[in-house]
Design an enzyme around this catalytic site. Structure first.
Site, PDB file in Angstrom:
ATOM      1  N   GLY A 160      66.687 -38.933 -17.845  1.00  0.00           N
ATOM      2  CA  GLY A 160      67.762 -38.863 -18.844  1.00  0.00           C
ATOM      3  C   GLY A 160      68.607 -37.628 -18.644  1.00  0.00           C
ATOM      4  N   ASN A 161      69.441 -37.343 -19.608  1.00  0.00           N
ATOM      5  CA  ASN A 161      70.223 -36.105 -19.551  1.00  0.00           C
ATOM      6  C   ASN A 161      70.400 -35.555 -20.959  1.00  0.00           C
ATOM      7  OD1 ASN A 161      72.826 -37.092 -20.702  1.00  0.00           O
ATOM      8  ND2 ASN A 161      72.743 -38.431 -18.914  1.00  0.00           N
ATOM      9  N   ARG A 162      71.049 -34.442 -21.096  1.00  0.00           N
ATOM     10  CA  ARG A 162      71.060 -33.726 -22.370  1.00  0.00           C
ATOM     11  C   ARG A 162      72.162 -34.160 -23.335  1.00  0.00           C
ATOM     12  NH1 ARG A 162      71.656 -27.992 -21.041  1.00  0.00           N
ATOM     13  NH2 ARG A 162      71.553 -27.762 -23.287  1.00  0.00           N
TER      14      ARG A 162
END
Ligand code: CTP
Length: 396
Positions: A204-206
């Site tokens: 995922g990412n932030r």
């Protein structure tokens, strides 16, 4: 400068209305506060009078003016109600006029910007939602409440928007003068996608989805029919249809499906550029492994696939999240993605980018217009970019 009536309802957020009053007067507006009877139980009228352009009003009958509501209502360019309690919202939606504030709203043709504030259960109650919809359909600008600390140590949805955000909505309502996106469909993507590794893990990412959600809420506030395709949780908001997705592939499918009839498409999601080539169907065990290599394959570019297959008149807005060479990458992405507007942010800057409530962006259009917004609310970014997209749609 505009003449603004600031209506204050009886909720704990009334103390924030004092700051809102300060912000509005600092912008040069002539502000007259009207407090409901219960508002005075939270903050005294003297506090408002001290900061306002004229004395705060609290009653239909105690003024030397025998018809204060008609005078205030007619003179107002805009009425801003903050906080708006469930009861006040009910009264406004049903045409009550039994105190100075409701009578003034009734006697006015001015735009109304309304910032609800209440506990989560009350905000989600069907009657409140029905009344909010009634007001929104009638042309009220509803400033979406957010999630956070409420009265008595509770937390949840229903916290009044911050005064600076409400003030942004006021500025926009004054500038636009109407629900400019009425009859328009706006499609927005939000959040970082999740690419599965196995049934329990993902890449995922932030991205928090805040900027995308702000676009959805502001577009709804300006009258659009909104579809929000999101990979991060998004509370219900009147006028916003939510479509929950997880991976880039799911987001791509939903964006293509929901694009039908859209006037503005905003690709605010942080889409993963890669996905795992062979997703394991069972949980990958650690035992016996000191290293592990994941093979990744590139995901298609959703935005490019949307713009390269576009038909009819539709404005496309892309984002560029950069850690360096913002200007250069912005120009490059504007062309490569085939968008009409690109919104670039340097995600390494404090108070900008992921999970922040504020953003600093550079906006570039394909005709060369440029706009810089420094540390403004994400709602303000949405307001400005939607206004640009709207101007393009209308051809001016
Ligand atoms: N985007 C997309 N599909 C992808 C990747 C990105 O639609 N697979 C969209 C994003 O939603 C955003 C724009 O393209 O509107 C730019 O995304 P960004 O992450 O800044 O750039 P990338 O195109 O992924 O390029 P890079 O990561 O190399 O900067």
């Amino acid at each position: 400068m505009a003449r603004i009536v600031l209506g204050v309802g009886g909720g704990i957020a009334a103390y924030k209305a004092v700051y809102l009053l300060r912000v509005l007067t600092a912008k040069g507006h002539f502000v007259t506060p009207i407090l409901t009877d219960s508002a005075t139980r939270f903050v005294g009228s003297t506090t408002f009078s001290a900061l306002a352009s004229e004395a705060a009003k609290v009653s239909l009958f105690e003024d030397s003016d025998s018809i204060p509501h008609t005078h205030l209502g007619r003179a107002a360019d805009l009425i801003c109600i903050a906080p708006a309690t469930a009861d006040l919202i009910f009264k406004l939606a049903n045409g009550a006029a039994d105190d100075l504030l409701t009578a003034t709203v009734m006697a006015s043709k001015a735009q109304v910007v309304l910032a609800p504030a209440m506990h989560e259960e009350m905000w989600e109650n069907f009657a409140v939602q029905r009344n909010i919809k009634t007001l929104s359909d009638a042309g009220y600008f509803i400033v979406p409440p957010s999630s956070g600390s409420l009265a008595a140590g509770d937390t949840g949805m229903g916290r009044m928007a911050e005064p600076d955000v409400i003030s942004d909505f006021v500025s926009c309502a004054l500038a636009e003068g109407k629900k400019s996106l009425l009859g328009r469909k706006v499609l927005v993507s939000a959040g970082g996608t999740q690419e599965p590794i196995d049934p329990v893990r993902y890449i995922g990412n932030r991205s928090s989805g805040k900027q995308g959600r702000a676009f959805a809420k502001v577009a709804a506030c300006f009258g659009a029919e909104v579809v929000l395709v999101t990979s991060t949780p998004a509370p219900e908001f009147p006028g916003v249809k939510r479509v929950f997705v997880s991976s880039a592939e799911e987001m791509s499918k939903s964006m293509h499906l929901e694009r039908e009839g859209a006037d503005i498409v905003i690709m605010a999601a942080a889409v993963s550029d890669f996905r795992v080539a062979n997703v394991s169907t069972s949980k990958i065990k650690r035992e016996g492994r000191e290293r592990m290599t994941l093979e990744l394959v590139a995901n298609g570019d959703i935005l490019t696939s949307l713009t390269s297959s576009k038909s009819g008149e539709c404005i496309y807005v892309g984002f560029a999240a950069e850690t360096d060479s913002l200007e250069e990458n912005l120009e490059k992405k504007l062309r490569a993605k085939g968008v009409d507007i690109i919104v670039g942010n340097d995600v390494t800057r404090p108070g900008a980018g992921f999970d922040s409530d504020t953003n600093s962006v550079t906006v570039l259009t394909k005709s060369g217009d440029r706009l810089s917004l420094e540390l403004v609310s994400k709602e303000m970014v949405a307001v400005k970019v939607l206004a640009m997209a709207h101007r393009m749609l209308e051809g001016f």
